[in-house]
Design a protein around this motif. Structure first.
Motif, PDB file in Angstrom:
ATOM      1  N   LEU A   1       1.728  20.049   9.582  1.00 10.09           N
ATOM      2  CA  LEU A   1       2.242  18.506   9.303  1.00 10.09           C
ATOM      3  C   LEU A   1       1.453  17.406  10.380  1.00 10.09           C
ATOM      4  O   LEU A   1       1.448  16.335   9.811  1.00 10.09           O
ATOM      5  CB  LEU A   1       3.531  18.582   9.837  1.00 10.09           C
ATOM      6  N   ASP A   2       1.047  17.814  11.509  1.00 14.70           N
ATOM      7  CA  ASP A   2       0.239  16.782  12.310  1.00 14.70           C
ATOM      8  C   ASP A   2      -0.941  16.436  11.523  1.00 14.70           C
ATOM      9  O   ASP A   2      -1.184  15.138  11.475  1.00 14.70           O
ATOM     10  CB  ASP A   2      -0.074  17.417  13.574  1.00 14.70           C
ATOM     11  N   ALA A   3      -1.532  17.129  10.846  1.00 15.76           N
ATOM     12  CA  ALA A   3      -2.717  16.770  10.195  1.00 15.76           C
ATOM     13  C   ALA A   3      -2.523  15.866   8.905  1.00 15.76           C
ATOM     14  O   ALA A   3      -3.258  15.145   8.682  1.00 15.76           O
ATOM     15  CB  ALA A   3      -3.794  18.211   9.997  1.00 15.76           C
ATOM     16  N   LEU A   4      -1.497  16.552   8.379  1.00 13.20           N
ATOM     17  CA  LEU A   4      -1.024  15.667   7.167  1.00 13.20           C
ATOM     18  C   LEU A   4      -0.833  14.386   7.480  1.00 13.20           C
ATOM     19  O   LEU A   4      -1.156  13.552   6.803  1.00 13.20           O
ATOM     20  CB  LEU A   4       0.079  16.633   6.514  1.00 13.20           C
ATOM     21  N   PRO A  10       0.773  -1.197  -0.037  1.00 11.88           N
ATOM     22  CA  PRO A  10       0.006   0.261  -0.095  1.00 11.88           C
ATOM     23  C   PRO A  10       0.845   1.270  -0.097  1.00 11.88           C
ATOM     24  O   PRO A  10       2.046   1.432   0.742  1.00 11.88           O
ATOM     25  CB  PRO A  10      -0.735  -0.062   1.309  1.00 11.88           C
ATOM     26  N   ILE A  11       0.560   2.209  -0.845  1.00 13.87           N
ATOM     27  CA  ILE A  11       1.283   3.473  -0.964  1.00 13.87           C
ATOM     28  C   ILE A  11       0.246   4.608  -0.697  1.00 13.87           C
ATOM     29  O   ILE A  11      -0.821   4.606  -1.260  1.00 13.87           O
ATOM     30  CB  ILE A  11       2.048   3.504  -2.441  1.00 13.87           C
ATOM     31  N   VAL A  12       0.801   5.713  -0.215  1.00 12.37           N
ATOM     32  CA  VAL A  12       0.019   6.831  -0.102  1.00 12.37           C
ATOM     33  C   VAL A  12       0.994   8.132  -0.462  1.00 12.37           C
ATOM     34  O   VAL A  12       2.235   8.173   0.125  1.00 12.37           O
ATOM     35  CB  VAL A  12      -0.520   7.414   1.313  1.00 12.37           C
ATOM     36  N   LEU A  27      -1.680   8.618   7.144  1.00 14.75           N
ATOM     37  CA  LEU A  27      -1.590   7.300   7.833  1.00 14.75           C
ATOM     38  C   LEU A  27      -2.738   6.630   7.963  1.00 14.75           C
ATOM     39  O   LEU A  27      -2.986   5.491   8.015  1.00 14.75           O
ATOM     40  CB  LEU A  27      -0.912   7.455   9.214  1.00 14.75           C
ATOM     41  N   ASP A  28      -4.009   7.508   8.348  1.00 11.43           N
ATOM     42  CA  ASP A  28      -5.244   7.006   8.171  1.00 11.43           C
ATOM     43  C   ASP A  28      -5.456   5.973   6.750  1.00 11.43           C
ATOM     44  O   ASP A  28      -5.987   5.124   6.879  1.00 11.43           O
ATOM     45  CB  ASP A  28      -6.248   7.934   8.251  1.00 11.43           C
ATOM     46  N   MET A  29      -5.175   6.839   5.856  1.00 13.51           N
ATOM     47  CA  MET A  29      -5.680   6.253   4.563  1.00 13.51           C
ATOM     48  C   MET A  29      -4.686   5.202   4.423  1.00 13.51           C
ATOM     49  O   MET A  29      -5.134   3.999   3.943  1.00 13.51           O
ATOM     50  CB  MET A  29      -5.404   7.147   3.216  1.00 13.51           C
ATOM     51  N   ALA A  52      -5.286  -2.404   5.503  1.00 17.92           N
ATOM     52  CA  ALA A  52      -6.438  -3.638   6.100  1.00 17.92           C
ATOM     53  C   ALA A  52      -7.416  -4.018   4.875  1.00 17.92           C
ATOM     54  O   ALA A  52      -8.244  -4.893   5.136  1.00 17.92           O
ATOM     55  CB  ALA A  52      -7.258  -2.513   7.086  1.00 17.92           C
ATOM     56  N   GLY A  53      -6.991  -3.557   3.615  1.00 14.10           N
ATOM     57  CA  GLY A  53      -7.762  -4.135   2.594  1.00 14.10           C
ATOM     58  C   GLY A  53      -8.481  -3.256   1.541  1.00 14.10           C
ATOM     59  O   GLY A  53      -9.057  -3.787   0.439  1.00 14.10           O
ATOM     60  N   PHE A  54      -8.671  -2.039   1.747  1.00 10.53           N
ATOM     61  CA  PHE A  54      -9.332  -1.309   1.160  1.00 10.53           C
ATOM     62  C   PHE A  54      -8.761  -1.065  -0.293  1.00 10.53           C
ATOM     63  O   PHE A  54      -7.298  -0.910  -0.322  1.00 10.53           O
ATOM     64  CB  PHE A  54      -9.378   0.259   1.780  1.00 10.53           C
TER      65      PHE A  54
END
Length: 318
Positions: free
Chosen positions: A280-283, A125-127, A288-290, A296-298
């Protein structure tokens, strides 16, 4: 095994008595989590990669710190990879990602096209981070560089500045980051009825304070006249401050200066530096959420999200 894992990860729903017993055993045995053992038991390594151009650039160093702390809170450690902002370096990062050493990657490309990134298909997985165009199939988080550049330029216009230069974009080829920031700068000038002047664009041989100082110094020496400078980043602003000081110009009385990234040194400069401040905290949290959802498989289409930013006002452009 699960109970030990919960204690090591500081999971809150563990009784005080159980936590004390497990911690005592950990201390007595000198236990440390084993990455290979974890991978065999869970199929996960507990490691992520953060890949970007150059850890010597203060923004990336601070991004790495924020991402590492956010990942640690989720039970993960972060490996840093530098690409040197070259096509071979970025291709190499994606190719090596298939080695199975990490569970996911945050990647800020500088030169790879979105088409080439889209063609890369692996189980990792990559973001993506940053302004470079992203494929529709890959997640990406960035701040709105056009809006932020317009905002800082409007601030200078509201302070009465009329000949506003832009410093620090690459010569000869613009990065996508510089292109968007110049676009926002130009839109704010036009919105205020000020004619954009190509003679007030001062490119830099590289992304560095020294080259930005050379660019501003050369412009002043050939007679360029300006009362404010929007700098591509804080390094360019630091270079601009030096060139102005060396020629006896007062900041902000003669020339107001703004930076970008709000690195930790910005508040300690003399004068202290007004700067665009990415959250940066929000970024990191959004990225990391995504990434964890992908892990997890999305498998849906890419989500492209905008992280917030602010403008920190200091002495260089009050």
């Amino acid at each position: 095994m699960k109970t030990v894992s919960n204690v090591v990860r500081d999971y809150p729903h563990v009784s005080a008595r159980t936590r004390e017993r497990v911690q005592r055993a950990i201390d007595e045995l000198g236990y440390r989590p084993n990455m290979m053992g974890r991978r065999l038991a869970t199929g996960k390594t507990g490691l992520l990669t953060l890949a970007f151009a150059d850890v010597g650039i203060p923004y990336f160093a601070e991004l790495a710190r924020v991402v590492s702390r956010a990942a640690e809170a989720r039970g993960y450690r972060v490996l840093l990879e530098e690409t040197d902002a070259t096509l071979d370096g970025e291709r190499g990062i994606l190719a090596s990602s298939e080695a199975g050493l990490v569970d996911g990657m945050l990647f800020q490309p500088s030169v790879m096209s979105s088409t080439e990134i889209a063609r890369h298909r692996s189980d990792l997985p990559i973001v993506l981070l940053g302004e470079t165009a992203a494929p529709l199939t890959v997640d990406r988080v960035m701040i709105d560089n056009v809006a932020a550049a317009a905002e800082v330029t409007r601030h200078l216009i509201a302070a009465g500045r009329r000949r506003i230069g832009f410093v620090g974009h690459e010569e000869p080829a613009l990065s996508e980051t510089s292109r968007q920031r110049i676009m926002g700068y130009q839109s704010a000038l036009e919105e205020a009825g000020l004619q954009p002047d190509a003679g007030l664009l001062f490119p830099s041989a590289s992304i560095s304070a020294a080259d930005a100082a050379a660019a501003v110094g050369a412009a002043l020496d050939r007679g360029a006249s300006f009362d404010a400078l929007v700098c591509r980043d804080d390094l360019a602003a630091i270079g601009a401050l030096r060139a102005l000081h060396e020629r006896g110009l007062r900041i902000p009385e003669d020339v107001a200066v703004t930076g970008w990234d709000d690195i930790r040194l910005a508040g300690m400069m003399f004068p202290s530096l007004t700067s665009v401040a990415p959250d940066l905290d929000a970024l990191a949290s959004q990225a990391l959420d995504m990434l964890f959802e992908r892990m997890a498989g999305f498998d849906g289409m890419g989500r492209h999200r905008i992280a917030p930013h602010g403008l920190v006002l200091r002495e260089s452009a009050p």
